[in-house]
Design a protein around this motif. Structure first.
Motif, PDB file in Angstrom:
ATOM      1  N   ILE A 188     -46.042   6.993  -5.904  1.00  0.00           N
ATOM      2  CA  ILE A 188     -45.351   6.159  -4.924  1.00  0.00           C
ATOM      3  C   ILE A 188     -45.195   4.756  -5.518  1.00  0.00           C
ATOM      4  CG2 ILE A 188     -45.468   5.146  -2.624  1.00  0.00           C
ATOM      5  CD1 ILE A 188     -47.195   7.598  -1.806  1.00  0.00           C
ATOM      6  N   PRO A 189     -43.964   4.379  -5.883  1.00  0.00           N
ATOM      7  CA  PRO A 189     -43.775   3.067  -6.501  1.00  0.00           C
ATOM      8  C   PRO A 189     -43.744   1.917  -5.499  1.00  0.00           C
ATOM      9  CG  PRO A 189     -41.695   4.220  -6.392  1.00  0.00           C
ATOM     10  CD  PRO A 189     -42.738   5.160  -5.872  1.00  0.00           C
ATOM     11  N   TRP A 190     -43.409   2.214  -4.231  1.00  0.00           N
ATOM     12  CA  TRP A 190     -43.268   1.170  -3.218  1.00  0.00           C
ATOM     13  C   TRP A 190     -43.536   1.780  -1.855  1.00  0.00           C
ATOM     14  CZ3 TRP A 190     -40.341   0.699   1.164  1.00  0.00           C
ATOM     15  CH2 TRP A 190     -40.223  -0.583   1.722  1.00  0.00           C
ATOM     16  N   ASP A 191     -44.268   1.055  -1.031  1.00  0.00           N
ATOM     17  CA  ASP A 191     -44.439   1.469   0.361  1.00  0.00           C
ATOM     18  C   ASP A 191     -44.722   0.240   1.207  1.00  0.00           C
ATOM     19  OD1 ASP A 191     -47.485   1.391   1.318  1.00  0.00           O
ATOM     20  OD2 ASP A 191     -47.504   2.060  -0.770  1.00  0.00           O
ATOM     21  N   ILE A 192     -44.505   0.393   2.490  1.00  0.00           N
ATOM     22  CA  ILE A 192     -44.844  -0.641   3.457  1.00  0.00           C
ATOM     23  C   ILE A 192     -45.548   0.053   4.611  1.00  0.00           C
ATOM     24  CG2 ILE A 192     -42.558  -0.580   4.551  1.00  0.00           C
ATOM     25  CD1 ILE A 192     -42.930  -3.631   5.017  1.00  0.00           C
ATOM     26  N   PHE A 193     -46.788  -0.343   4.840  1.00  0.00           N
ATOM     27  CA  PHE A 193     -47.631   0.270   5.874  1.00  0.00           C
ATOM     28  C   PHE A 193     -47.758   1.775   5.658  1.00  0.00           C
ATOM     29  CE2 PHE A 193     -45.449  -3.345   8.063  1.00  0.00           C
ATOM     30  CZ  PHE A 193     -46.529  -4.216   8.031  1.00  0.00           C
ATOM     31  N   GLY A 194     -47.759   2.211   4.395  1.00  0.00           N
ATOM     32  CA  GLY A 194     -47.904   3.631   4.078  1.00  0.00           C
ATOM     33  C   GLY A 194     -46.619   4.428   4.167  1.00  0.00           C
ATOM     34  N   ILE A 195     -45.514   3.768   4.457  1.00  0.00           N
ATOM     35  CA  ILE A 195     -44.222   4.450   4.551  1.00  0.00           C
ATOM     36  C   ILE A 195     -43.467   4.211   3.251  1.00  0.00           C
ATOM     37  CG2 ILE A 195     -42.037   4.599   5.814  1.00  0.00           C
ATOM     38  CD1 ILE A 195     -43.591   3.484   8.262  1.00  0.00           C
ATOM     39  N   THR A 196     -43.084   5.290   2.586  1.00  0.00           N
ATOM     40  CA  THR A 196     -42.420   5.190   1.292  1.00  0.00           C
ATOM     41  C   THR A 196     -40.903   5.246   1.447  1.00  0.00           C
ATOM     42  OG1 THR A 196     -42.324   7.573   0.879  1.00  0.00           O
ATOM     43  CG2 THR A 196     -44.377   6.428   0.259  1.00  0.00           C
ATOM     44  N   MET A 197     -40.217   4.986   0.346  1.00  0.00           N
ATOM     45  CA  MET A 197     -38.760   5.077   0.362  1.00  0.00           C
ATOM     46  C   MET A 197     -38.308   6.499   0.674  1.00  0.00           C
ATOM     47  SD  MET A 197     -37.436   2.508  -2.616  1.00  0.00           S
ATOM     48  CE  MET A 197     -38.773   2.632  -3.794  1.00  0.00           C
ATOM     49  N   ALA A 198     -39.029   7.494   0.153  1.00  0.00           N
ATOM     50  CA  ALA A 198     -38.674   8.890   0.442  1.00  0.00           C
ATOM     51  C   ALA A 198     -38.848   9.184   1.933  1.00  0.00           C
ATOM     52  CB  ALA A 198     -39.528   9.838  -0.396  1.00  0.00           C
ATOM     53  N   ASN A 199     -39.904   8.629   2.550  1.00  0.00           N
ATOM     54  CA  ASN A 199     -40.115   8.806   3.995  1.00  0.00           C
ATOM     55  C   ASN A 199     -38.967   8.192   4.781  1.00  0.00           C
ATOM     56  OD1 ASN A 199     -43.628   7.902   3.687  1.00  0.00           O
ATOM     57  ND2 ASN A 199     -42.690   9.864   3.280  1.00  0.00           N
ATOM     58  N   LEU A 200     -38.575   6.967   4.395  1.00  0.00           N
ATOM     59  CA  LEU A 200     -37.480   6.288   5.083  1.00  0.00           C
ATOM     60  C   LEU A 200     -36.178   7.071   4.950  1.00  0.00           C
ATOM     61  CD1 LEU A 200     -38.214   2.591   4.050  1.00  0.00           C
ATOM     62  CD2 LEU A 200     -38.468   3.596   6.328  1.00  0.00           C
ATOM     63  N   ASN A 201     -35.927   7.600   3.756  1.00  0.00           N
ATOM     64  CA  ASN A 201     -34.709   8.372   3.549  1.00  0.00           C
ATOM     65  C   ASN A 201     -34.730   9.651   4.378  1.00  0.00           C
ATOM     66  OD1 ASN A 201     -32.140   8.989   2.126  1.00  0.00           O
ATOM     67  ND2 ASN A 201     -33.343  10.694   1.377  1.00  0.00           N
ATOM     68  N   ALA A 202     -35.866  10.316   4.422  1.00  0.00           N
ATOM     69  CA  ALA A 202     -35.964  11.577   5.166  1.00  0.00           C
ATOM     70  C   ALA A 202     -35.639  11.372   6.635  1.00  0.00           C
ATOM     71  CB  ALA A 202     -37.363  12.170   5.003  1.00  0.00           C
ATOM     72  N   VAL A 203     -36.254  10.388   7.244  1.00  0.00           N
ATOM     73  CA  VAL A 203     -36.064  10.148   8.678  1.00  0.00           C
ATOM     74  C   VAL A 203     -34.707   9.497   8.943  1.00  0.00           C
ATOM     75  CG1 VAL A 203     -36.969   8.918  10.682  1.00  0.00           C
ATOM     76  CG2 VAL A 203     -38.543  10.043   9.100  1.00  0.00           C
ATOM     77  N   GLY A 204     -34.345   8.512   8.142  1.00  0.00           N
ATOM     78  CA  GLY A 204     -33.066   7.836   8.330  1.00  0.00           C
ATOM     79  C   GLY A 204     -31.882   8.777   8.172  1.00  0.00           C
ATOM     80  N   SER A 205     -31.968   9.675   7.218  1.00  0.00           N
ATOM     81  CA  SER A 205     -30.888  10.634   7.006  1.00  0.00           C
ATOM     82  C   SER A 205     -30.801  11.635   8.149  1.00  0.00           C
ATOM     83  CB  SER A 205     -31.086  11.369   5.681  1.00  0.00           C
ATOM     84  OG  SER A 205     -31.035  10.449   4.615  1.00  0.00           O
ATOM     85  N   LEU A 206     -31.940  11.943   8.739  1.00  0.00           N
ATOM     86  CA  LEU A 206     -31.943  12.821   9.911  1.00  0.00           C
ATOM     87  C   LEU A 206     -31.215  12.140  11.071  1.00  0.00           C
ATOM     88  CD1 LEU A 206     -33.008  15.634  10.498  1.00  0.00           C
ATOM     89  CD2 LEU A 206     -35.110  14.610  11.335  1.00  0.00           C
ATOM     90  N   VAL A 207     -31.433  10.840  11.221  1.00  0.00           N
ATOM     91  CA  VAL A 207     -30.717  10.070  12.249  1.00  0.00           C
ATOM     92  C   VAL A 207     -29.216  10.073  11.953  1.00  0.00           C
ATOM     93  CG1 VAL A 207     -30.370   7.749  13.198  1.00  0.00           C
ATOM     94  CG2 VAL A 207     -32.696   8.631  12.859  1.00  0.00           C
ATOM     95  N   LEU A 208     -28.855   9.880  10.684  1.00  0.00           N
ATOM     96  CA  LEU A 208     -27.437   9.902  10.317  1.00  0.00           C
ATOM     97  C   LEU A 208     -26.818  11.272  10.592  1.00  0.00           C
ATOM     98  CD1 LEU A 208     -27.477   7.837   6.988  1.00  0.00           C
ATOM     99  CD2 LEU A 208     -26.624   7.120   9.228  1.00  0.00           C
ATOM    100  N   ALA A 209     -27.566  12.339  10.329  1.00  0.00           N
ATOM    101  CA  ALA A 209     -27.069  13.687  10.641  1.00  0.00           C
ATOM    102  C   ALA A 209     -26.808  13.816  12.140  1.00  0.00           C
ATOM    103  CB  ALA A 209     -28.067  14.744  10.171  1.00  0.00           C
ATOM    104  N   GLY A 210     -27.682  13.219  12.952  1.00  0.00           N
ATOM    105  CA  GLY A 210     -27.488  13.228  14.399  1.00  0.00           C
ATOM    106  C   GLY A 210     -26.225  12.483  14.811  1.00  0.00           C
ATOM    107  N   ILE A 211     -25.924  11.385  14.128  1.00  0.00           N
ATOM    108  CA  ILE A 211     -24.701  10.633  14.424  1.00  0.00           C
ATOM    109  C   ILE A 211     -23.472  11.461  14.044  1.00  0.00           C
ATOM    110  CG2 ILE A 211     -23.366   8.550  13.892  1.00  0.00           C
ATOM    111  CD1 ILE A 211     -26.083   7.096  13.530  1.00  0.00           C
ATOM    112  N   TRP A 212     -23.540  12.135  12.898  1.00  0.00           N
ATOM    113  CA  TRP A 212     -22.438  13.016  12.501  1.00  0.00           C
ATOM    114  C   TRP A 212     -22.230  14.120  13.538  1.00  0.00           C
ATOM    115  CZ3 TRP A 212     -18.823  12.096   9.071  1.00  0.00           C
ATOM    116  CH2 TRP A 212     -19.085  11.285   7.958  1.00  0.00           C
ATOM    117  N   LEU A 213     -23.333  14.703  14.008  1.00  0.00           N
ATOM    118  CA  LEU A 213     -23.240  15.753  15.024  1.00  0.00           C
ATOM    119  C   LEU A 213     -22.632  15.188  16.309  1.00  0.00           C
ATOM    120  CD1 LEU A 213     -23.765  18.632  15.995  1.00  0.00           C
ATOM    121  CD2 LEU A 213     -26.092  17.891  16.616  1.00  0.00           C
ATOM    122  N   TRP A 214     -23.054  14.012  16.700  1.00  0.00           N
ATOM    123  CA  TRP A 214     -22.528  13.344  17.884  1.00  0.00           C
ATOM    124  C   TRP A 214     -21.017  13.150  17.744  1.00  0.00           C
ATOM    125  CZ3 TRP A 214     -24.412   7.798  19.593  1.00  0.00           C
ATOM    126  CH2 TRP A 214     -23.930   7.507  20.871  1.00  0.00           C
ATOM    127  N   ALA A 215     -20.588  12.731  16.548  1.00  0.00           N
ATOM    128  CA  ALA A 215     -19.150  12.545  16.297  1.00  0.00           C
ATOM    129  C   ALA A 215     -18.412  13.872  16.459  1.00  0.00           C
ATOM    130  CB  ALA A 215     -18.929  11.976  14.899  1.00  0.00           C
TER     131      ALA A 215
END
Length: 160
Positions: A126-153
């Motif tokens: 893990i090269p970078w994290d904030i409060f134990g949340i890594t870039m991969a974690n942010l991408n996983a959850v954020g992309s899931l939100v984006l998928a939800g927006i696409w579905l909403w569209a």
């Protein structure tokens, strides 16, 4: 009149979200955080989603094409969850970018060759994290939100 929850607005938000994630990844890279193999794999679906959004908005493509953007966002989310698991040592990652046990039957020359051919950035660190949340974690959850927006569209286009 176009509202914030119209088909076109939602597609624009989702595509811009992927473009923003890509830009963020390049900013981190510019600050010296070199991407690993899995990080690079996570970028391609974001690029695809951004391009899909641009194509939908430019050529006024039908609503079902938003499902392609959703598929791209889900793909990068799945890779992000997998990468998160690799970082946390929950499961093994690709052998070309993770550490493994030393094979004592390998000659010193072969071991040196493996070391020299190994990538500089490992997927299981893990090269970078904030409060134990890594870039991969942010991408996983954020992309899931984006998928939800696409579905909403897509759902919005079905009602129109």
């Amino acid at each position: 009149m176009q509202t914030l929850t119209s088909f076109r607005s939602l597609v624009g938000f989702a595509a811009a979200g992927s473009a923003f994630v890509l830009a963020g990844a390049f900013v981190f890279q510019a600050f010296g955080y070199a991407p690993c193999h899995l990080c690079l794999l996570q970028r391609w679906p974001h690029l695809a989603a951004a391009i899909i959004g641009i194509l939908i908005l430019t050529f006024r493509l039908p609503g079902w094409t938003a499902l392609l953007g959703m598929l791209a966002a889900l793909t990068t989310s799945v890779i992000g969850f997998y990468h998160s698991g690799v970082e946390r040592k929950i499961f093994e990652g690709p052998t070309d970018c993770t550490s493994s046990a030393v094979d004592t039957t390998v000659s010193a020359a072969d071991l040196l060759k493996q070391i020299n051919e190994a990538p500089l950035v490992r997927c299981d660190e893990i090269p970078w994290d904030i409060f134990g949340i890594t870039m991969a974690n942010l991408n996983a959850v954020g992309s899931l939100v984006l998928a939800g927006i696409w579905l909403w569209a897509f759902l919005k286009s079905r009602r129109a």
